[in-house]
Scaffold this active site. Sequence first.
Site, PDB file in Angstrom:
ATOM      1  N   HIS A 103      28.037 -45.086   9.184  1.00 58.11           N
ATOM      2  CA  HIS A 103      26.621 -44.167   9.531  1.00 58.11           C
ATOM      3  C   HIS A 103      27.316 -42.202  10.451  1.00 58.11           C
ATOM      4  O   HIS A 103      28.556 -42.494  11.158  1.00 58.11           O
ATOM      5  CB  HIS A 103      26.426 -44.968  10.267  1.00 58.11           C
ATOM      6  N   ASN A 135      18.455 -50.856  12.315  1.00 56.00           N
ATOM      7  CA  ASN A 135      18.714 -50.684  13.876  1.00 56.00           C
ATOM      8  C   ASN A 135      19.384 -49.841  14.884  1.00 56.00           C
ATOM      9  O   ASN A 135      19.135 -49.655  15.403  1.00 56.00           O
ATOM     10  CB  ASN A 135      19.604 -52.322  14.469  1.00 56.00           C
ATOM     11  N   ALA A 162      26.176 -51.037  16.313  1.00 59.29           N
ATOM     12  CA  ALA A 162      27.309 -50.385  14.760  1.00 59.29           C
ATOM     13  C   ALA A 162      27.274 -49.169  14.856  1.00 59.29           C
ATOM     14  O   ALA A 162      28.360 -48.948  13.794  1.00 59.29           O
ATOM     15  CB  ALA A 162      27.094 -51.269  13.579  1.00 59.29           C
TER      16      ALA A 162
END
Length: 273
Positions: free
Chosen positions: A224, A194, A126
């Site tokens: 992020h 992750n 992601a």
Amino acid sequence: MLKVGLIGCGSIGTVLARAIEKGLVKGVVLGAVFDISRENAERLTAILSVKPFIAPDFESFLAQPIDIVIEAASQEAVAAYGEQILQAQKDLMIMSVGALLQNGLLERLEQAAQKYGCKIYIPSGAIAGIDAIKAASLAGLDEVVITTRKPPAGLKGAPYLNEKGINLDKITTPTIIYEGPAAEAVRAFPANVNVAAVLSLAGIGKWQTRVRVIADPTINTNQHEIRAKGKFGEMCCITKNFPCPDNPKTSYLAALAAIKTLERIASVLRLGT
Ligand SMILES: NC(=O)c1ccc[n+]([C@@H]2O[C@H](COP(=O)([O-])OP(=O)(O)OC[C@H]3O[C@@H](n4cnc5c(N)ncnc54)[C@H](O)[C@@H]3O)[C@@H](O)[C@H]2O)c1
């Protein structure tokens, strides 16, 4: 035809299976699925017109004529099945990347892959920027920090919250709930960071990669932000991800990254670092 076996029939598994069925990934067929929840495996196969074999257990899954296993299940699944998959001479794609930072699992899987002539694939997931971090690490990275910002609901169930007595329902403003190395973040938030594991494997490792987790009730995307400094210069990369429709913990981009990795494996063309 590349025959795929899928472990985990949840959000990512469903997006992936649909993409294969729609022919988005050329030269690939879904041969078998396995999920500890039979119900989830059946729910997924029900929406597919070409039905893969639903394995009743891992042993019968592994006995299927599949070339590559895609793990889209949990850290436990990587730890429990990873080595056996490689020993059976099947390639392995891992989505629950946090598992690799714990108990020497990455090293064991690398040894098994070497011994049995297989490959292990880890999609970028992601986040954006893994291509640059990989290249930059060659010259030396001084600092890599990832700040993950999620709506509180997306962090529910993380063991760290219980350990620290953090009540997500009481968070009304953006709040830093974790700061520390990636090595510890993957234990604290096994279903959420992750991306930090992928970043640490691509860059300066699990102890030097710093992770910040922010519970932010003002947003509806998983965000992020990666900041890195080194001999290459500096980079800042922000991803704002919409969640998968049925799982706020999982970013849609993670499933798309898995599909694109599969396409790269099946294709003669390799694009990007
Ligand atoms: N790399 C990334 O960027 C990234 C991004 C999002 C999610 N993930 C990870 O990918 C994995 C799958 O994500 P998801 O959103 O599809 O999860 P999900 O919860 O929607 O689905 C997971 C499925 O796997 C099954 N499962 C769990 N443990 C299993 C086991 N030991 N054996 C067999 N089946 C098992 C569950 O029953 C469930 O059906 C999770 O571990 C998640 O943390 C990675």
